[in-house]
Design an enzyme around this catalytic site. Structure first.
Site, PDB file in Angstrom:
ATOM      1  CD  GLU A 103       4.352   8.792  -6.872  1.00 31.52           C
ATOM      2  OE1 GLU A 103       4.475   9.097  -7.864  1.00 31.52           O
ATOM      3  OE2 GLU A 103       3.409   9.158  -6.177  1.00 31.52           O
ATOM      4  CG  HIS A 115       1.042  -0.971   3.247  1.00 32.70           C
ATOM      5  ND1 HIS A 115       1.275   0.173   3.930  1.00 32.70           N
ATOM      6  CD2 HIS A 115       2.141  -1.748   3.964  1.00 32.70           C
ATOM      7  CE1 HIS A 115       2.389   0.486   4.680  1.00 32.70           C
ATOM      8  NE2 HIS A 115       2.890  -1.087   4.801  1.00 32.70           N
ATOM      9  CB  THR A 147      -0.095   3.426   3.333  1.00 30.85           C
ATOM     10  OG1 THR A 147      -0.350   2.370   3.996  1.00 30.85           O
ATOM     11  CG2 THR A 147      -0.352   3.008   1.910  1.00 30.85           C
TER      12      THR A 147
END
Length: 120
Positions: free
Chosen positions: A38, A64, A30
């Site tokens: 990002e 996720h 994750t």
């Protein structure tokens, strides 16, 4: 300014949960998935900013949904949903082939690099 961008990432063993310490399996971690997201949002905005400015992430909410194996390609789709002065809001989705593996909302702020680095 464009309204969306997609970026493809190859999942390597460096991105695994076992490698980054967020779990014990050799699947996409994750934290690595969030870094992919990002990076995509950062590159989306950075292309339109002068060299003296950048963006910094200040919020991300991620789900996720499914594992990704080492060697698979993950495609991040990033859409700008709102810009308010120096604040940007994004919706992101991650896919392996046609399977959605994650969703996120992410916020970034535009800053003047020198001013930001001198804040303490």
């Amino acid at each position: 300014m464009h309204q969306s961008i997609s970026k493809r990432f190859e999942v390597t063993s460096d991105h695994s949960a076992a490698s980054v310490g967020s779990g014990g399996l050799d699947v996409l971690s994750t934290p690595s998935l969030i870094a992919f997201m990002e990076q995509t949002a950062y590159q989306f905005i950075q292309a339109d900013l002068p060299d003296t400015e950048t963006t910094v992430g200040y919020e991300i909410m991620t789900k996720h949904l499914a594992p990704s194996l080492i060697g698979q390609a993950v495609t991040i789709h990033c859409q700008l949903v709102e810009q308010n002065n120096n604040r940007y809001s994004f919706q992101l989705e991650a896919y392996v082939a046609d399977q959605k593996i994650a969703t996120a909302s992410h916020k970034r702020a535009r800053v003047v690099i020198d001013q930001f680095l001198n804040k303490r």
